[in-house]
Scaffold this active site. Sequence first.
Site, PDB file in Angstrom:
ATOM      1  N   THR A 123     -12.032  16.823 -25.142  1.00  0.00           N
ATOM      2  CA  THR A 123     -13.365  17.439 -25.226  1.00  0.00           C
ATOM      3  C   THR A 123     -14.477  16.439 -24.956  1.00  0.00           C
ATOM      4  O   THR A 123     -14.688  15.522 -25.734  1.00  0.00           O
ATOM      5  CB  THR A 123     -13.614  18.020 -26.627  1.00  0.00           C
ATOM      6  OG1 THR A 123     -12.483  18.752 -27.010  1.00  0.00           O
ATOM      7  CG2 THR A 123     -14.840  18.885 -26.639  1.00  0.00           C
ATOM      8  N   GLN A 124     -15.166  16.624 -23.847  1.00  0.00           N
ATOM      9  CA  GLN A 124     -16.337  15.800 -23.610  1.00  0.00           C
ATOM     10  C   GLN A 124     -17.549  16.671 -23.410  1.00  0.00           C
ATOM     11  O   GLN A 124     -18.661  16.195 -23.330  1.00  0.00           O
ATOM     12  CB  GLN A 124     -16.081  14.886 -22.418  1.00  0.00           C
ATOM     13  CG  GLN A 124     -14.978  13.915 -22.794  1.00  0.00           C
ATOM     14  CD  GLN A 124     -14.641  12.957 -21.709  1.00  0.00           C
ATOM     15  OE1 GLN A 124     -15.197  13.012 -20.627  1.00  0.00           O
ATOM     16  NE2 GLN A 124     -13.712  12.074 -21.986  1.00  0.00           N
TER      17      GLN A 124
END
Lengths: 294, 250
Positions: B27-28
Site C-alpha cells: 500500500t502506497q
Amino acid sequence: MLSEGTLGAVWGPSLAVLPTRVPREPGCTASGLGPISTSTSILTGLCFVRAPRARFWFIVSCVYVVGLTGAFGRPPVSGSSLLLCGSGSCRTVLAVAGKDFCVVASDTRLGLGYSIPSRKVSRILKMTDKVVLASSGMQADMMTLHKTLRMRLVKYQQNHQKDMSLTAASQMLSNMLYTRRFFPYYTFNVLGGIDEKGEGWAYGYDAIGSHEKVSAVCSGTGQTLIQPVLDNQIEFKQQWGAPKVDLSLEATVELIRDAFTSAGERDIYTGDYVEICKITKDGVEVEEFQLKFD
Amino acid sequence: MSGLRLTEGSRGPGASVAVEGAPLTRTQVPYVTGSSVLGMKCADGVVIACDTMASYGSLARFKRLTRMHVASPNCILGVGGDYSDFQQLQTMVDAEMTAQYVANDGLSLSPKAIHAFLARHMYHRRCKVDPLWNSVLVAGFHKGEGTLSLVDLYGTAYSSDVLATGFALHLGLPLLRNAHRPDITVAEAKVVMNDVLKVLFYRDARTNDVVQLATVTAAGVEVGDMVKLDTEWNHKAFVQGARAGDESSW
C-alpha cells in the site's frame, strides 16, 4: 544517484536514508541532499535511489508534506504518495545547566502542517532522579525511543542496583541512536542532569547520536530563535573579558520562560504549554508554564 | 491530485507488481477510503462519531458502511483512511482479544493497552515501509475514567479531550474545542457531534449524510444506528452563491 527521477519535486533539504541492501553505485552518496548531522527543523522533500540491478525506483526517503491530512482520498503528492515521516512536527526542547542544577524544558504542542492536532503531548522522559531527556522531532519515533530507553534503564537498575549516571545515560542514548544509523529515529534530543560530582550538565544530540557536552543547548523548531539567546546569556560567548556569572536556578527558569514566550511569538510550532523540569540534588520538580494558545 | 485515475501510470512506480529482483511493495496509495472521525471525552463517558461512506477516489463507492469496531466490552475504535486496512486492523485486534481470552487468566486488554497495541503495530508497519493507511480513534472507559486517544499511519499516538482526524482536523476540531467543557455530558456531546458532522457534510466532499455515533460509559459500549442528518439547504450563501450580497461565505 539521488533525485534522478522526475517523480516528485524536491522541496528542501532531505534526510537521505540508504537501506543497506540496496546496491550503491560508485559515487552514489547521500550527502547530495545534506548531511544528517545538520539539525534541520522539519524534514522535507523526497528522493529516490536507483538500485541498478533491479532497475526499479526504490523509495528510501521520508516525505513530509504539508496538507497530508487534507483528505485520505486525495493522495497529497502526485506521482508518489509513500509518506513516512513528518507526522507530529518538531517542537522546541532545551536544557540549561547551572553549577549544581540543570533545567530541561519542552513545550507540549503537537503541530502538523498548519494544524494543531493536540495541545498537550509531553516530550519529556524522566530517566532517573538526576537525569531528564527531552526530544523534538517525529512523535512516533520519540515514543519508541523513550519506551526502549525506559526498558534499558530498568534493566540497568536491576542489574547494578543503582541508577544510571548522567554520563552513562548520555552514552547509552548516543549508542541507541546510532543503532538506527541507516534508518534513524527522527528525533533531536537534549539531555540534562547532575553528574556524579554534583555538577549540572547538558548534552545535545543529532538524530544519529553525535553529541556534545555543553552548558546550554536548544533543539527543534525554536532552535534558531532560542540558541543565540542561550549562547549570550548562559555561555557569554563573544563577550571577551566579561565576567561569567553563574545564574541561580530561579534566574535560569525565568530566562527559559522568556525564551519560550519569545519563540512562541514567531514559531508556529511552539506554543500552548512548557514543561520545565528543575533537576537538583533533591530530585526533579516539574513546573508547567502557559504560552499563547493561538 | 483529484480523484483516482485508473490507468496504470497513476499507481506510481512503487505500486508495481512483483518482478524478479524488484523490491516488493504494498500500500502506497489508499484506495477505498473513509473520511473524518470525531471524538470527545465527557464527564460520564466518551463519544465518537463518523459518517458511513467509503469513497473510491471521488466516487461515493459504499454508502452504508460502519467505520467503527467494538474492540472489547469497554472499548471502541473509529477508523478513517483505507477501508481494507481497517478490516485488517479489525482482524488483528480481534485475534489479540481472542488470544487474551484463551489465556483464561481473567485478564483482558484495557482501552489504554489496546491503544498501545495499535500504536506499536502501526509504527512497526511504517518502519517496514508498508503502512496501514489509517488514523484510528480509540475510545474507552476503564476504572471509572474515560480515555480517548489516536493512532495514525506513522504510529503517532496521543490522547486528548477532543480529537478529530482527516478533514475534520481542519473543520471539525476547532468546533469541538469550542464546545468542550470538562463537565460536558454524553447526551450534550452527542448533540455537538451531530452539528459538527452536519458542517462536515456541507463542506467535505468525501462525506455522506448518514452518520453513526457511539458512546462508551460505565455501562459499556453502545453503538448507535445509522442516522440520516437533518440538513438545511436554504442558507443564503448556499442558494445565491458564495458572494451573495458581497458577503463571502468564507
